[in-house]
Design a protein around this motif. Structure first.
Motif, PDB file in Angstrom:
ATOM      1  N   ASN A  29      32.979  14.460  81.052  1.00 19.16           N
ATOM      2  CA  ASN A  29      33.514  13.166  80.602  1.00 19.16           C
ATOM      3  C   ASN A  29      34.104  13.232  79.199  1.00 19.16           C
ATOM      4  O   ASN A  29      34.902  12.372  78.824  1.00 19.16           O
ATOM      5  N   LEU A  30      33.723  14.235  78.423  1.00 19.96           N
ATOM      6  CA  LEU A  30      34.278  14.362  77.075  1.00 19.96           C
ATOM      7  C   LEU A  30      35.751  14.739  77.110  1.00 19.96           C
ATOM      8  O   LEU A  30      36.462  14.556  76.123  1.00 19.96           O
ATOM      9  N   HIS A  55      37.771  14.559  80.436  1.00 22.68           N
ATOM     10  CA  HIS A  55      38.523  13.988  81.555  1.00 22.68           C
ATOM     11  C   HIS A  55      39.183  12.685  81.152  1.00 22.68           C
ATOM     12  O   HIS A  55      38.644  11.912  80.374  1.00 22.68           O
ATOM     13  N   ARG A  78      37.285   4.826  82.556  1.00 23.38           N
ATOM     14  CA  ARG A  78      36.035   4.560  81.841  1.00 23.38           C
ATOM     15  C   ARG A  78      35.900   5.442  80.598  1.00 23.38           C
ATOM     16  O   ARG A  78      35.497   4.966  79.540  1.00 23.38           O
ATOM     17  N   SER A  79      36.234   6.697  80.724  1.00 25.85           N
ATOM     18  CA  SER A  79      36.098   7.618  79.606  1.00 25.85           C
ATOM     19  C   SER A  79      37.089   7.299  78.487  1.00 25.85           C
ATOM     20  O   SER A  79      36.733   7.314  77.309  1.00 25.85           O
ATOM     21  N   GLY A 111      36.253   5.858  74.810  1.00 26.01           N
ATOM     22  CA  GLY A 111      36.740   6.575  73.636  1.00 26.01           C
ATOM     23  C   GLY A 111      37.488   5.663  72.681  1.00 26.01           C
ATOM     24  O   GLY A 111      37.320   5.740  71.460  1.00 26.01           O
ATOM     25  N   ALA A 128      30.919   9.833  70.722  1.00 24.50           N
ATOM     26  CA  ALA A 128      31.556  10.192  71.991  1.00 24.50           C
ATOM     27  C   ALA A 128      30.686  11.178  72.765  1.00 24.50           C
ATOM     28  O   ALA A 128      30.565  11.080  73.991  1.00 24.50           O
ATOM     29  N   ARG A 171      29.090  10.080  76.033  1.00 28.39           N
ATOM     30  CA  ARG A 171      29.842  10.866  77.009  1.00 28.39           C
ATOM     31  C   ARG A 171      31.130  10.173  77.443  1.00 28.39           C
ATOM     32  O   ARG A 171      31.369   9.926  78.626  1.00 28.39           O
ATOM     33  N   VAL A 172      31.938   9.880  76.440  1.00 31.22           N
ATOM     34  CA  VAL A 172      33.279   9.337  76.655  1.00 31.22           C
ATOM     35  C   VAL A 172      34.280  10.321  76.079  1.00 31.22           C
ATOM     36  O   VAL A 172      33.911  11.298  75.439  1.00 31.22           O
ATOM     37  N   ASN A 173      35.557  10.072  76.272  1.00 30.49           N
ATOM     38  CA  ASN A 173      36.597  11.020  75.897  1.00 30.49           C
ATOM     39  C   ASN A 173      36.596  11.261  74.388  1.00 30.49           C
ATOM     40  O   ASN A 173      36.881  10.356  73.604  1.00 30.49           O
TER      41      ASN A 173
END
Length: 175
Positions: A32-33, A35, A39-40, A44, A67, A71-73
């Protein structure tokens, strides 16, 4: 939307190979970091907007840490912090001051202290004194503005992403 971000952001491998990031490389493996999905990217943007109001050089570092935790972009979070710059930070802090003054019910009708003249050799002390003079309204207003920007950014990205997908889907099925 995915192509737009993919063309403008560094890829996962180039960041993993960076020599300064080798000590924390094991934290950078979650998909997820990197992609690009709604949501990601929305997360972010929210984290970047929130961390953009952190003073000094800690904006990108805090955005990267959050992030990784949420677990986001990661590249989107770091890049979004750039909305604050020497031209926008003072108006944003004054807006935060006004929000804090309104929320705290402050009856002080005076305007915020005048921004000091800063010099390359001595900028930290005058800036710190100016921030201290802003006091409680700024301390209340900054987190409120940060949360407001983060929520607005998250909703705006999710809505824009959905509209673009629906438009492309209807365009594709109209053929």
């Amino acid at each position: 939307m995915r192509r737009f971000f993919r063309e403008r952001l560094p890829d996962h491998d180039s960041i993993r190979r960076h020599r300064w990031l080798r000590p924390v490389q094991h934290w950078l493996h979650h998909p997820n970091l990197w992609h690009l999905h709604r949501r990601s990217v929305a997360g972010g943007v929210a984290i970047g907007l929130f961390c953009g109001l952190i003073p000094g050089p800690f904006q990108m570092v805090s955005a990267a840490v959050l992030a990784i935790l949420f677990r986001v972009n990661l590249p989107v979070a770091a890049f979004t912090t750039l909305y604050t710059n020497p031209f926008t930070i003072v108006p944003l802090y004054l807006l935060a001051y006004e929000i804090g003054k309104w929320v705290s019910g402050s009856t002080n009708d005076s305007v915020a202290p005048v921004f000091p003249e800063l010099h390359w050799h001595d900028w930290f002390d005058p800036l710190w004194e100016w921030l201290a003079a802003l006091g409680e309204p700024l301390l209340l207003g900054l987190p409120l503005l940060a949360f407001g920007l983060a929520i607005t950014g998250y909703v705006a990205v999710r809505l824009a992403w959905r509209l673009v997908v629906m438009w492309k889907w209807s365009k594709h099925h109209a053929k």
